[in-house]
Design an enzyme around this catalytic site. Sequence first.
Site, PDB file in Angstrom:
ATOM      1  N   ASN A   1       4.694   1.332  -3.826  1.00  0.00           N
ATOM      2  CA  ASN A   1       4.694   2.707  -3.311  1.00  0.00           C
ATOM      3  C   ASN A   1       3.651   3.562  -4.025  1.00  0.00           C
ATOM      4  OD1 ASN A   1       7.083   3.190  -1.333  1.00  0.00           O
ATOM      5  ND2 ASN A   1       7.921   1.873  -2.941  1.00  0.00           N
TER       6      ASN A   1
ATOM      7  N   HIS B   1       5.842  -6.761   1.302  1.00  0.00           N
ATOM      8  CA  HIS B   1       6.426  -7.472   0.159  1.00  0.00           C
ATOM      9  C   HIS B   1       6.431  -8.984   0.388  1.00  0.00           C
ATOM     10  CE1 HIS B   1       7.606  -3.736  -1.591  1.00  0.00           C
ATOM     11  NE2 HIS B   1       8.601  -3.480  -0.774  1.00  0.00           N
TER      12      HIS B   1
END
Length: 313
Positions: free
Chosen positions: A69, A129
């Site tokens: 992030n 991810h």
Amino acid sequence: MTANKKYVEYLDKTLDDCAKLAPEEKLLMYKGVLYPAVFCKLETFEALETFEARVDDIILAGYPKTGTNWLENILRGLETMAGKYTEEEKTKRMAIKDELALPPRLEFGDPDKFKRMMKLPSRRIIVTHLPPYSLPKSIFKSKAKILVLIRNPKDTLVSYFHFCNKMPSFPNSTWDAYFTDFMNGKVGWGSYFDHVTEWDKYIDDENIMAISYEELKENPHLGLEKIAKFLGFLLNEEEIQSVAENYSFKTMKQKSTETHGAFGNILFRKGSVGDWKSLFSESQNQAMDRRFQECLAGSKLGAKIMYEIYCKI
């Protein structure tokens, strides 16, 4: 650092949906790997191969809680700075992203998102991810630039543990139980060790670059210089320093409610290096040291983690 209204609405709605799930409904399994059911759908995984990558895409790949992030926002800052967009152009680009209402990860959301992503203006910054074998083949065929983010396993584990106990999309757990699950790959997105091992196979590809969370924390300016050079961003020292300051972890944490809604308080915790010392027992230290030695010692990404510096007391 601009808030995307639809993005915040998506995160807020997801938190509400999480609270309605029973513990046994919070995780789904796809090809032997666990994922949070409220974010990931089986039909989206099945449609993933329809994603069409572009040669100028930027793919950021990192295991959960390795700093994706934070680095995603840094990349957006670098791209905006390099693009030299006018305020009108910035507003137009943001409006397109807002209208498309795209979930923040490649594997999140509905299967139709891949059609909507075709309408995004270049250069697209796409975050995941997933390990390489789970990504659409078009990413590698297109020769898109891939930035692989890694973080030492002890801090990753501790950060993931705190995140899962705050985030209602995951079942709550004790530290000892979570340690065991992490070591066995029984957590969201599966094994950390498998993830790093798989990306290590690609690390000599000229279109792929690895950077560590620790080096970004210790010398953000140098880290951003490396990233900018890899991505072909023509930025001067002052521009790189501006991005480093405006997108520091501290700054992002302060603005997290504005940029991520209620999810911000869950997402941005400490962002420190060495926090693992607060939870690891001696036996857990030894178990992690052995696993690292077995799985990653001797690999290029293993060396980049600098385990002897960041994971030893």
